[in-house]
Design a protein around this motif. Sequence first.
Motif, mmCIF file in Angstrom:
data_model
loop_
_atom_site.group_PDB
_atom_site.id
_atom_site.type_symbol
_atom_site.label_atom_id
_atom_site.label_comp_id
_atom_site.label_asym_id
_atom_site.label_seq_id
_atom_site.Cartn_x
_atom_site.Cartn_y
_atom_site.Cartn_z
ATOM 1 N N GLY A 117 0.795 -1.206 -0.074
ATOM 2 C CA GLY A 117 0.170 0.054 0.009
ATOM 3 C C GLY A 117 0.563 1.105 0.044
ATOM 4 O O GLY A 117 0.520 2.198 -0.838
ATOM 5 N N CYS A 118 1.959 1.265 0.812
ATOM 6 C CA CYS A 118 2.804 2.482 1.022
ATOM 7 C C CYS A 118 3.607 2.681 -0.449
ATOM 8 O O CYS A 118 3.777 3.735 -1.099
ATOM 9 N N ASN A 119 3.661 1.361 -1.164
ATOM 10 C CA ASN A 119 4.712 1.477 -2.282
ATOM 11 C C ASN A 119 3.645 2.048 -3.611
ATOM 12 O O ASN A 119 3.984 3.150 -4.255
ATOM 13 N N ASN A 120 2.381 1.702 -3.406
ATOM 14 C CA ASN A 120 1.246 2.360 -4.296
ATOM 15 C C ASN A 120 1.115 3.860 -4.125
ATOM 16 O O ASN A 120 1.282 4.483 -5.017
ATOM 17 N N SER A 121 1.346 4.307 -2.821
ATOM 18 C CA SER A 121 0.935 5.576 -2.626
ATOM 19 C C SER A 121 2.127 6.356 -3.218
ATOM 20 O O SER A 121 2.129 7.475 -3.679
ATOM 21 N N VAL A 122 3.394 5.782 -3.059
ATOM 22 C CA VAL A 122 4.738 6.531 -3.587
ATOM 23 C C VAL A 122 4.662 6.661 -5.080
ATOM 24 O O VAL A 122 4.956 7.837 -5.645
ATOM 25 N N ASN A 180 2.361 9.201 -6.172
ATOM 26 C CA ASN A 180 2.660 10.570 -6.077
ATOM 27 C C ASN A 180 3.828 10.827 -7.149
ATOM 28 O O ASN A 180 4.152 12.194 -7.664
ATOM 29 N N ILE A 181 4.683 9.885 -7.280
ATOM 30 C CA ILE A 181 5.676 9.964 -8.577
ATOM 31 C C ILE A 181 4.991 10.533 -9.846
ATOM 32 O O ILE A 181 5.583 11.366 -10.651
ATOM 33 N N VAL A 182 4.212 9.680 -10.195
ATOM 34 C CA VAL A 182 3.274 9.800 -11.366
ATOM 35 C C VAL A 182 2.708 11.025 -11.392
ATOM 36 O O VAL A 182 2.699 12.085 -12.370
ATOM 37 N N GLU A 183 2.273 11.807 -10.376
ATOM 38 C CA GLU A 183 1.502 13.005 -10.002
ATOM 39 C C GLU A 183 2.394 14.218 -10.237
ATOM 40 O O GLU A 183 2.442 15.323 -10.961
ATOM 41 N N GLY A 214 2.755 4.436 -15.998
ATOM 42 C CA GLY A 214 2.877 4.276 -14.743
ATOM 43 C C GLY A 214 4.358 4.376 -14.227
ATOM 44 O O GLY A 214 5.190 4.737 -15.029
ATOM 45 N N VAL A 215 4.701 3.959 -13.120
ATOM 46 C CA VAL A 215 6.144 4.048 -12.654
ATOM 47 C C VAL A 215 6.781 2.746 -12.930
ATOM 48 O O VAL A 215 6.344 1.540 -12.901
#
Length: 195
Positions: free
Chosen positions: A21-26, A29-32, A111-112
């Motif tokens: 979940g934390c990785n998805n959030s990171v 944020n990187i894509v944004e 995506g990342v």
Amino acid sequence: MKNNVFVLIILIFLIVLCTAGCNNSVDKNIVETAKKVEILDNKFASCLIKYDDYFNSIKPLFSSIINEEKHIERNFIIPVENLNKAEYEKAYNFTAENNFKQYDAQVHISGVYEFKSLKNVYIKKVVTPRDNESIIPYTVVKKYNFAKEDDEWKIISIERNFHYEKPLRNEKNIFSEEPDGKPIEYKQTIDPFEN
């Protein structure tokens, strides 16, 4: 004993779930961040944002090694010599007074992708100049490279290349494939002038 094993399994499951979940959030944020940079850069290159507003918004997104001159340099395919705040503000005022827009664009954002200690986002921007008589449409492809700096993911560089809609020679989109040979998947498309 069974209770201890059961508790241990639940604990491992929760740690894995939290990490994912934390990785998805990171990654989100990187894509944004890449999306925000594309919006700001297109507005800056078109003189549709004030000089100070641009730099106040863009600097926190990049590594401290990127200076103002580098931001100006990366915004223009054709180098602009001696662009300073006063010259830019003249162009900005002209653009604002005349409701002038040089080009339309569609920005496709991936995506990342992870590579060693870096995280990458790929961008494909299709540019259609408003003056189709002297400039033909072209595509800009970019690879945003993110690294951790002071516990935050910051842009450390942007690799870019461009090619014309109809290749002049055997031009190759250098970012059309990921190192593993699979095509890049673009997950969203934006108009950078509508944001």
